[in-house]
Design a protein around this motif. Structure first.
Motif: not given
Length: 234
Positions: A90-97
């Protein structure tokens, strides 16, 4: 004897899957890297503090601490490059990292060729002298001290906003810079991802001025839904 960039660099692999650790150790050792291993988050933090690796490959799904917690603890005292491995696409997980301080990410299942290439880029970037006043990529030269940008020896006229965006991307060459990071760096905290159309407009302007073919960018590439990456060229 390998001519791999960064050969001999110490890489810490933090992953609870023995098969993944074995695969990474065999492959990275074959490329000339010295591989250290940790199977829990606590052990990863300890090894990072004691052995001072030059790059960390960090799985986000660990049995004790989350990978994000490990990343946060390491970032309290170290700027070592961290490439996260995640089974979440998910894009949200990549962005959070990335917003938490990761330098790059690779989604499981991953190709070893891709991971090695990303490691090479991260090590090449950190090997450059910190505070280097001039950033070069192919025919592009960015003089941070003079705020002068030249392409093939000719000065490029950029607006203040275009220059700030280029400086942010080039200063983190090889790394994914998220939309949020760019917006806050250039326009301040009053902007968030909802204003991403600003980025598309200015990235388009930069590509027209700097890319040989703006429709097929090789210098400033898009990470869909996440952000942008500045690629250095020899």
């Amino acid at each position: 004897m390998t001519n791999e960039p960064g050969a001999g660099a110490r890489i810490l692999v933090v992953d609870d899957e023995p098969q993944i650790r074995k695969l990474l150790k065999v492959t990275l050792s074959a490329h000339g890297y010295a591989v250290q291993e940790a199977e829990t988050g606590e052990e990863g933090v300890l090894q990072a503090s004691l052995n001072h690796p030059e790059l960390i490959v960090l799985d986000l799904g660990l049995p004790d601490l989350t990978g994000m917690e490990v990343l946060g603890r390491i970032r309290e005292w170290s700027g070592v490059p961290v490439i996260v491995l995640t089974a979440k696409d998910r894009e949200e997980d990549k962005i959070a990292a990335l917003d938490a301080g990761a330098d790059d990410y690779v989604t499981k299942p991953f190709g070893m060729g891709e991971l090695v290439a990303r490691i090479r880029v991260a090590l090449r970037h950190t090997a450059k002298v910190e505070g280097e006043p001039v950033i070069r990529s192919g025919g592009l030269s960015i003089d941070l001290a003079q705020r002068v940008v030249e392409l093939n020896g000719e000065r490029v006229k950029l607006t203040p906003t275009e220059y700030e965006m280029l400086k942010m991307l080039a200063s983190h060459a090889g790394k994914v810079v998220t939309q949020r990071q760019l917006l806050r760096q250039v326009w301040g905290d009053r902007h968030d991802e909802g204003d991403s159309h600003y980025l598309r407009i200015y990235i388009g302007h930069l590509r027209k001025k700097l890319e040989e073919d703006p429709s097929q960018p090789r210098l400033i590439v898009t990470e869909p839904g996440v952000g942008y990456r500045f690629l250095t060229q020899d």
